[in-house]
Design a protein around this motif. Structure first.
Motif, mmCIF file in Angstrom:
data_model
loop_
_atom_site.group_PDB
_atom_site.id
_atom_site.type_symbol
_atom_site.label_atom_id
_atom_site.label_comp_id
_atom_site.label_asym_id
_atom_site.label_seq_id
_atom_site.Cartn_x
_atom_site.Cartn_y
_atom_site.Cartn_z
ATOM 1 N N TYR A 111 0.841 -1.182 0.000
ATOM 2 C CA TYR A 111 0.000 0.000 0.000
ATOM 3 C C TYR A 111 0.882 1.240 0.000
ATOM 4 O O TYR A 111 2.005 1.232 0.508
ATOM 5 C CB TYR A 111 -0.883 0.030 1.255
ATOM 6 N N PHE B 108 0.561 5.582 0.809
ATOM 7 C CA PHE B 108 -0.314 6.516 1.502
ATOM 8 C C PHE B 108 0.154 7.954 1.333
ATOM 9 O O PHE B 108 1.356 8.230 1.232
ATOM 10 C CB PHE B 108 -0.329 6.219 3.016
ATOM 11 N N ARG C 138 -5.123 6.461 0.053
ATOM 12 C CA ARG C 138 -4.240 5.307 -0.008
ATOM 13 C C ARG C 138 -4.466 4.568 -1.325
ATOM 14 O O ARG C 138 -5.542 4.634 -1.915
ATOM 15 C CB ARG C 138 -4.481 4.370 1.168
ATOM 16 N N ASN D 293 3.932 -5.209 8.759
ATOM 17 C CA ASN D 293 2.524 -4.819 8.627
ATOM 18 C C ASN D 293 2.191 -3.711 9.609
ATOM 19 O O ASN D 293 1.015 -3.475 9.913
ATOM 20 C CB ASN D 293 1.602 -6.015 8.821
ATOM 21 N N PRO E 135 -3.135 -4.332 13.780
ATOM 22 C CA PRO E 135 -1.932 -3.949 13.039
ATOM 23 C C PRO E 135 -2.103 -4.130 11.546
ATOM 24 O O PRO E 135 -1.688 -3.300 10.769
ATOM 25 C CB PRO E 135 -0.848 -4.873 13.605
ATOM 26 N N LEU E 136 -2.749 -5.222 11.133
ATOM 27 C CA LEU E 136 -2.933 -5.424 9.705
ATOM 28 C C LEU E 136 -3.815 -4.318 9.145
ATOM 29 O O LEU E 136 -3.566 -3.781 8.098
ATOM 30 C CB LEU E 136 -3.560 -6.794 9.454
ATOM 31 N N THR F 31 -1.691 -0.782 9.032
ATOM 32 C CA THR F 31 -0.736 -0.464 7.982
ATOM 33 C C THR F 31 -1.297 -0.798 6.608
ATOM 34 O O THR F 31 -1.189 -0.017 5.694
ATOM 35 C CB THR F 31 0.568 -1.221 8.220
ATOM 36 N N ASN F 32 -1.903 -1.942 6.487
ATOM 37 C CA ASN F 32 -2.346 -2.351 5.162
ATOM 38 C C ASN F 32 -3.445 -1.481 4.608
ATOM 39 O O ASN F 32 -3.574 -1.326 3.405
ATOM 40 C CB ASN F 32 -2.809 -3.813 5.187
ATOM 41 N N THR F 33 -4.238 -0.910 5.459
ATOM 42 C CA THR F 33 -5.285 -0.033 4.958
ATOM 43 C C THR F 33 -5.012 1.424 5.303
ATOM 44 O O THR F 33 -5.777 2.290 4.950
ATOM 45 C CB THR F 33 -6.654 -0.425 5.537
ATOM 46 N N GLY F 34 -3.941 1.679 6.007
ATOM 47 C CA GLY F 34 -3.575 3.056 6.295
ATOM 48 C C GLY F 34 -4.387 3.715 7.369
ATOM 49 O O GLY F 34 -4.338 4.917 7.534
ATOM 50 N N GLU F 35 -5.162 2.967 8.108
ATOM 51 C CA GLU F 35 -6.013 3.577 9.119
ATOM 52 C C GLU F 35 -5.277 3.773 10.436
ATOM 53 O O GLU F 35 -5.622 3.237 11.467
ATOM 54 C CB GLU F 35 -7.276 2.744 9.343
ATOM 55 N N LEU F 36 -4.216 4.523 10.367
ATOM 56 C CA LEU F 36 -3.533 4.965 11.577
ATOM 57 C C LEU F 36 -4.167 6.267 12.028
ATOM 58 O O LEU F 36 -4.350 7.173 11.227
ATOM 59 C CB LEU F 36 -2.046 5.204 11.314
#
Lengths: 115, 118
Positions: A33, A35, A50, A100, B98-99, B102-107
């Motif tokens: 990904y 961002f 993203r 991850n 955690p997945l 980061t993987n979806t950017g939802e920080l």
């Protein structure tokens, strides 16, 4: 080594204009990904958009869209009809190889929208 | 609270002093991250918690830095014998998984704590 390069330290445009922020990166990952985050003067990082690398279609979120060129490892952000509230630092980021949870960040582009 | 809360917002200290920076994540978020952002740079990873344990502290610059999250919610970043080079904005973020983070950017980030060491 994985790197993220934002070659424009600062950009300035008039309100309502369109602006494109550039980002290039280097990774050996195939599926990942990418961002774009916005950091206004409040310092709070906010996710703008993203992109999933395996998707050919460029991501779009209202006035924000990306131009993702996987082969060239380029990931630019286009802001249409720019608004005063878009004034902020913009950071490009992607996950560390094999991670991850850890992001690698560019140095940022300061975007100023002038009235 | 509704968002990630960090305190203090600003901290000025003298070289050699001890400081604590606090992060209160979004309720229910199991993953918590600390980043350090120096002037004119992007954030730099420090440490990642999954629940109460530090899953990865490889980004901590040296043994003067330590972070805890005893009950899996609030986290404290502790810096001993501060040095002028520690001056930076310390950002905390949380995510549901955690997945997902980061993987979806939802920080979800707080507003950071700006540390100035004189």
């Amino acid at each position: 080594a994985q790197t993220v390069t934002q070659s424009q330290p600062e950009m300035s445009v008039q309100e309502a204009e369109t602006v494109t922020l550039s980002c290039t990166y280097d990774t050996s990952e195939n599926n990942y990904y990418l961002f774009w985050y916005k950091q206004p003067p409040s310092r709070q990082m906010i996710l703008v958009i993203r992109q999933e690398a395996y998707k050919q279609q460029n991501a779009t979120e209202n006035r924000f869209s990306v131009n993702f060129q996987k082969a060239a490892k380029s990931f630019s952000l286009k802001i249409s009809d720019s608004q005063l509230g878009d004034t902020a630092m913009y950071f490009c980021a992607f996950p560390l190889l094999g991670s991850n949870y850890q992001l690698i960040w560019g140095a940022g582009t300061k975007l100023i929208i002038k009235p | 609270g509704a968002g990630v809360s960090q305190t203090p917002s600003n901290k000025v200290t003298e070289k050699g002093k001890y400081v604590e920076l606090r992060c209160d994540p979004i309720s229910g978020h199991t993953a918590l991250y600390w980043y350090r952002q120096s002037l004119g740079q992007g954030p730099e990873f420090l440490i990642y918690f999954q629940g109460t344990g530090a899953a990865d502290d490889s980004g901590l610059p040296n043994d003067r830095f330590f972070a805890v999250r005893p009950e899996g919610s609030v986290s404290t970043l502790k810096i001993q014998r501060t040095e002028r080079g520690d001056s930076a904005v310390y950002l905390c973020a949380s995510s549901l998984f955690p997945l997902a983070g980061t993987n979806t950017g939802e920080l979800f980030f707080g507003e950071g704590s700006r540390l100035t060491v004189l």
